[in-house]
Design a protein around this motif. Structure first.
Motif, PDB file in Angstrom:
ATOM      1  N   SER A   1       0.557  -1.086   0.284  1.00 63.35           N
ATOM      2  CA  SER A   1       0.689   0.271  -0.036  1.00 63.35           C
ATOM      3  C   SER A   1       1.054   1.673   0.579  1.00 63.35           C
ATOM      4  O   SER A   1       1.779   1.054   0.696  1.00 63.35           O
ATOM      5  CB  SER A   1      -1.230   0.014   0.813  1.00 63.35           C
TER       6      SER A   1
ATOM      7  N   GLU B   1       0.802   3.683   2.027  1.00 67.86           N
ATOM      8  CA  GLU B   1       0.334   3.841   3.384  1.00 67.86           C
ATOM      9  C   GLU B   1       1.686   3.617   4.073  1.00 67.86           C
ATOM     10  O   GLU B   1       2.470   3.367   4.731  1.00 67.86           O
ATOM     11  CB  GLU B   1      -0.680   4.295   4.269  1.00 67.86           C
ATOM     12  N   ASP B   2       2.136   2.200   3.275  1.00 69.74           N
ATOM     13  CA  ASP B   2       2.769   0.977   4.115  1.00 69.74           C
ATOM     14  C   ASP B   2       3.981   1.760   3.803  1.00 69.74           C
ATOM     15  O   ASP B   2       5.288   2.275   4.419  1.00 69.74           O
ATOM     16  CB  ASP B   2       2.761   0.041   3.487  1.00 69.74           C
TER      17      ASP B   2
ATOM     18  N   VAL C   1       4.586   5.159   2.129  1.00 71.31           N
ATOM     19  CA  VAL C   1       5.074   6.611   3.347  1.00 71.31           C
ATOM     20  C   VAL C   1       5.540   5.586   4.928  1.00 71.31           C
ATOM     21  O   VAL C   1       6.020   6.832   5.163  1.00 71.31           O
ATOM     22  CB  VAL C   1       4.186   6.421   3.409  1.00 71.31           C
ATOM     23  N   ALA C   2       5.225   4.354   5.524  1.00 72.04           N
ATOM     24  CA  ALA C   2       5.636   4.661   6.371  1.00 72.04           C
ATOM     25  C   ALA C   2       6.701   4.348   6.560  1.00 72.04           C
ATOM     26  O   ALA C   2       7.969   4.281   7.535  1.00 72.04           O
ATOM     27  CB  ALA C   2       4.372   3.283   7.251  1.00 72.04           C
TER      28      ALA C   2
END
Length: 174
Positions: A166, A168-169, A171-172
């Motif tokens: 994802s 999000e993953d 970016v994290a």
């Protein structure tokens, strides 16, 4: 990541191996307007080489492109719009704003050319994010036969699916 960090890591205009390079990782971005993007073009044996990079991602952006008679149509966003929006976001940080302007020049974007791009509008169709690592389909410098280099190849997106992650993953991890 925020505009300031993204500008700090934007290395593509300077000829870096990946488009964005941060201390915590790197991202190679591929953009296409193809009807069915079944593959992307990898332009070097170093683009997807994660040696020395804590986390490497391939991010594929699929866009619809339209030539419009008027930019008032409200469909999509043009390159000058994107540049204008980023400039507004960077106004509070002088150093980031200056870096952005320098990188735009490195990329060959001149404000005088903005009217040429006004009627080309883009809308996002979808995005694909892949974590590059062991087993990822790619050519890397250390695995090329002696005498072979400066490679360019098509990478099937279907072959990358087992490595999908994802945004999000990504970016994290960055």
């Amino acid at each position: 990541l925020g505009a300031e960090l993204a500008v700090a890591g934007w290395r593509a205009p300077q000829g870096a191996h990946q488009d964005f390079q941060l201390a915590s990782g790197a991202v190679e971005v591929k953009t296409t307007t193809a009807k069915q993007p079944q593959s992307v073009r990898i332009t070097s044996e170093r683009q997807l080489d994660e040696a020395g990079i804590p986390a490497l991602f391939l991010h594929v952006v699929v866009l619809d492109e339209r030539e419009l008679e008027s930019v008032r149509s409200g469909i999509g966003e043009g390159l000058p719009d994107i540049v204008r929006n980023l400039r507004q976001q960077l106004q509070r940080t002088v150093a980031a704003a200056e870096d952005f302007e320098d990188r735009l020049l490195d990329a060959g974007y001149l404000e005088a050319d903005a009217p040429r791009y006004e009627n080309r509008q883009f809308t996002l169709r979808r995005e694909h994010t892949f974590r590059v690592g062991r087993g990822f389909p790619r050519l890397v410098e250390t695995n090329l036969p002696a005498g072979v280099g400066d490679v360019s190849y098509a990478l099937s997106l279907a072959a990358c699916e087992p490595f999908a992650t994802s945004i999000e993953d990504m970016v994290a991890k960055l």
